[in-house]
Design an enzyme around this catalytic site. Structure first.
Site, PDB file in Angstrom:
ATOM      1  N   GLU A 248       0.831  -1.226   0.000  1.00 54.98           N
ATOM      2  CA  GLU A 248       0.000   0.000   0.000  1.00 54.98           C
ATOM      3  C   GLU A 248       0.856   1.263   0.000  1.00 54.98           C
ATOM      4  O   GLU A 248       0.549   2.243   0.664  1.00 54.98           O
ATOM      5  CB  GLU A 248      -0.967   0.010   1.199  1.00 54.98           C
ATOM      6  CG  GLU A 248      -2.145  -0.925   1.029  1.00 54.98           C
ATOM      7  CD  GLU A 248      -3.153  -0.791   2.163  1.00 54.98           C
ATOM      8  OE1 GLU A 248      -3.079   0.189   2.917  1.00 54.98           O
ATOM      9  OE2 GLU A 248      -4.011  -1.681   2.290  1.00 54.98           O
ATOM     10  N   GLY A 249       1.920   1.226  -0.762  1.00 62.06           N
ATOM     11  CA  GLY A 249       2.830   2.357  -0.818  1.00 62.06           C
ATOM     12  C   GLY A 249       3.965   2.161   0.171  1.00 62.06           C
ATOM     13  O   GLY A 249       3.739   1.955   1.358  1.00 62.06           O
TER      14      GLY A 249
END
Length: 767
Positions: free
Chosen positions: A431-432
């Site tokens: 998620e990043g």
């Protein structure tokens, strides 16, 4: 005048430039207590009035019942070795609602609170990466959540019952080779056309990677950029990013290639690529229906605003708790130089940190999840929890490996540390990557969205609204000037008399006072960054990362205080909340120093000189001292209620289990035997017994009546259990090279030769 100023600010790009995708991210979710931090004015009474929930009875029963049963029926080592989920385990999960926590009852679901999902995910993740993926993905960002929020009635009625039963296994196709943290730049393409049957359809071509559950999934939520050259959808030629549902095996999906695997570092979980060549789906497969065409990015940002608070923070906190659980237990089970290694200050220092961080980050998890459960979707604090909990999970795992040493290094079914230690980078990058979250997202989004005036001024400039510009810019200037004055005043007074501290435990008042002082300085520095760095902030990642550190530790430390009050000011937890407070404030102090050293321009000159000297002479805090580290470590070095309360959110297997089970058994027994050892030490000090290690004189102590026969038996049992617990796995040559099938399930230490009982070994070795 204001009209001219507004035009000048727009023409010279003084304010941050906001793209459409950034705007959708900014406008998703809610401002929570983070708004107080960015505004530089903290109201602790309001913060202490915020919800800090406990699980209701039915959710606690699920955690204590089906979740425990699932983990007891699954063999984590066997799962990691075979990389397959047995049919009976999958059936149990489907029948007991493990895929249905995000689905309403009317569709066959078993909806759970955010808090409960977080607890369940943390507990399962502590035991098995494969089981973790099977629980996390269906119950976090994906088909079920998005359908619940945006799906048409027809889509909900068709998909949700099948998702709840496990008939559909979902995955979410977002990341691509050229689009990772910058997910808005995806190249997956869908061309809108009218088929020969007169229906509007999409021809999809894409290449996705890093997709969790893809190898076992049969329902893909695909993020794709649509092109509609004939404007068949009535939304222009470039409708934008859209989420499209693809059912594996459906007509037109012959070009869908799914089932291959990546091999993630650490423990296995299903993850792989998805490739599509001319995959054809009806326009009705747009998640939410055709009206949601082009709204995929907005949907994702709205879901992530609160969703980031759930799965990855649960994984990160599971790692923190696991490191704390193992390090604390092992430090008392393992002896060197005649004492438990946990009594050595270097080891004790790391355990004290593990205890304090377990307390603080679990508090931040509960606090954040409680906000989500009460309708608040806080994107900034969610991002903080994702980045900083997974980072602290990695740090605590490293410290625990230092404590366990060779025991943690040697792999096999009895290794209690290797799996989560090796898997830590997965959570850090999902998620990043944390680097991007810290340097780009937290302060970049927070400074604009959470600031009381900044975004309103930006909107006024963009809308050419002079009245709104005048009102909000004036308010901003007043806030800036008051912040400047209060920063000076609170710096001189160190927050005494100037920070309003509510009725809290007296021993924690100093932490509140200094947090209020720190928040005021942070608000001033935020304004300075907005005024003097402005539109260049996006390129100043190191600087914004330090700002992110400040607001992150403001939140984490405040959460620890909230927990202490919510749980009734437990006396035994005082050292933990104090450790969390001093540690968090020291991180804020370090971040302030970095900001002062690296702020450019005339303001930077002042900060680098006068400001930096003042920071050094008048610090917020220093790292916890040795005495506080010692007090915090004690919470993890005795097997009792406090230990189980701190780490019991993770799976604690039966004592009959290998690995962790036998370590916890040894820890329990050696804790119970400590009063016996104290009797022997007292007798030695009084010269009623000769000198020597406790185990060497125990029999004499019993013979002389210093201890009872029952106490001698307990001491012998503890010694034997400790020696067994510190053993590591040994494999024969055939087992090591894979020729012998399943590796040995017990560590005999000599390639399979029979050995004497552990206690006999202890006597022979003199330990």
């Amino acid at each position: 005048m204001f009209n001219q100023l507004m035009n000048w600010m727009r023409d010279n790009k003084v304010l941050p430039q906001i793209s459409d995708t950034e705007r959708q991210a900014l406008e998703a979710g809610d401002v929570w207590i983070d708004g107080q931090f960015f505004g530089g004015k903290v109201d602790f009474e309001k913060i202490l009035a915020e919800h800090y929930d406990t699980l209701p009875a039915h959710e606690q029963a699920f955690l204590d019942g089906p979740v425990e049963e699932l983990l007891q029926m699954a063999d984590s080592y066997e799962l990691s070795r075979t990389r397959k989920l047995p049919d009976d385990v999958f059936k149990f999960m489907a029948e007991n609602g493990f895929f249905a926590m995000q689905i309403a009852k009317e569709y066959g679901g078993m909806p759970m609170s955010t808090q409960a999902k977080s607890c369940i995910m943390a507990k399962v993740s502590s035991y098995s990466g494969l089981l973790s993926a099977m629980v996390v993905i269906p119950n976090s960002l994906g088909a079920a959540e998005l359908l619940g929020h945006y799906g048409t009635d027809e889509q909900k009625n068709y998909y949700l019952p099948k998702l709840a039963k496990g008939e559909f296994m979902p995955c979410f196709g977002l990341t691509e080779p050229t689009a990772g943290s910058d997910a808005a730049s995806i190249k997956a393409e869908g061309v809108v056309f009218k088929d020969s049957d007169g229906q509007i359809k999409f021809k999809l071509n894409f290449r996705k990677r890093y997709i969790t559950l893809a190898p076992v999934a049969n329902l893909v939520s695909l993020a794709v950029r649509l092109h509609d050259p004939d404007n068949l959808l009535g939304k222009g030629e470039e409708p934008g990013i859209t989420v499209v549902l693809i059912e594996k095996g459906a007509p037109g999906t012959e070009g869908l290639h799914i089932g291959d695997h990546h091999q993630p570092i650490g423990e296995h979980f299903p993850n792989g690529p998805i490739v599509g060549r001319d995959v054809i789906v009806p326009a009705g497969n747009v998640l939410g229906g055709v009206e949601y065409t082009g709204m995929g990015w907005k949907m994702l940002m709205e879901a992530l605003a609160g969703g980031r608070m759930v799965s990855l923070p649960a994984t990160g906190i599971c790692g923190i708790r696991h490191g704390a659980m193992i390090a604390g237990a092992y430090s008392m089970v393992r002896q060197q130089f005649g004492i438990p290694v946990g009594r050595m200050e270097g080891v004790e220092h790391k355990i004290g940190k593990a205890a304090g961080m377990t307390y603080a980050f679990d508090a931040a998890r509960v606090f954040g999840c409680s906000a989500v459960d009460h309708g608040i979707q806080p994107p900034v604090t969610s991002a903080i929890m994702k980045a900083y909990s997974t980072e602290m999970g990695r740090d605590t795992g490293t410290d625990a490996m230092d404590v366990t040493a060779g025991y943690g290094v040697m792999q096999g079914p009895n290794n209690t540390m290797g799996r989560l230690y090796n898997s830590a980078p997965v959570s850090v990058t999902v998620e990043g990557a944390n680097i991007m979250t810290r340097t780009l997202m937290i302060f970049g989004q927070g400074a604009t969205r959470c600031h009381p005036y900044a975004y309103k001024v930006v909107q006024a400039v963009e809308n050419n609204d002079v009245g709104a510009f005048r009102k909000n810019l004036t308010g901003w200037m007043v806030q800036f000037l008051l912040g400047f004055v209060m920063t000076l005043v609170r710096g001189v007074t160190r927050g005494f008399f100037t920070v309003k501290v509510p009725s809290v435990a007296p021993q924690t008042r100093s932490i509140y006072r200094r947090l209020g002082w720190a928040a005021t300085r942070f608000g001033l520095l935020t304004n300075l960054a907005m005024f003097f760095v402005g539109g260049k902030l996006k390129a100043r990642g190191n600087l914004t990362g330090r700002y992110a550190d400040v607001v992150a530790w403001l939140y984490i430390t405040t959460s620890a205080l909230r927990r202490f009050e919510a749980e009734g000011r437990k006396a035994e937890d005082l050292a933990l909340v104090q450790y969390a407070g001093e540690y968090g404030l020291a991180q804020i102090q370090n971040a302030f120093e970095g900001i002062y050293e690296n702020f450019d321009g005339p303001v930077g000159v002042i900060l680098k000189t006068v400001g930096r000297v003042w920071l050094g002479l008048n610090p917020l805090a220093k790292l916890p001292n040795d005495q506080l580290s010692h007090q915090a470590a004690l919470a993890l070095q005795s097997y009792g209620d406090q230990y189980k309360r701190l780490v019991g959110g993770n799976y604690m297997p039966p004592e009959s289990d290998q690995g962790l089970g036998r370590l916890l058994k040894a820890f329990r027994l050696t804790t119970e035997a400590e009063p016996v050892r104290e009797k022997i030490r007292a007798a030695q000090k009084a010269r009623k017994l000769g000198r020597g290690k406790i185990d060497q004189v125990a029999a004499d102590a019993a013979a002389q009546g210093v201890i009872t026969d029952a106490e001698l038996a307990l001491l012998n049992d503890a010694t034997a259990a400790c020696l067994q617990a510190i053993e590591v796995d040994v494999f024969t040559k055939d087992e090591y090279y894979g020729a012998g099938g399943i590796p040995a399930m017990s560590a005999t230490g000599d390639g399979g030769m029979e050995q004497p009982p552990a206690y006999e070994l202890a006597k022979a070795s003199g330990e």
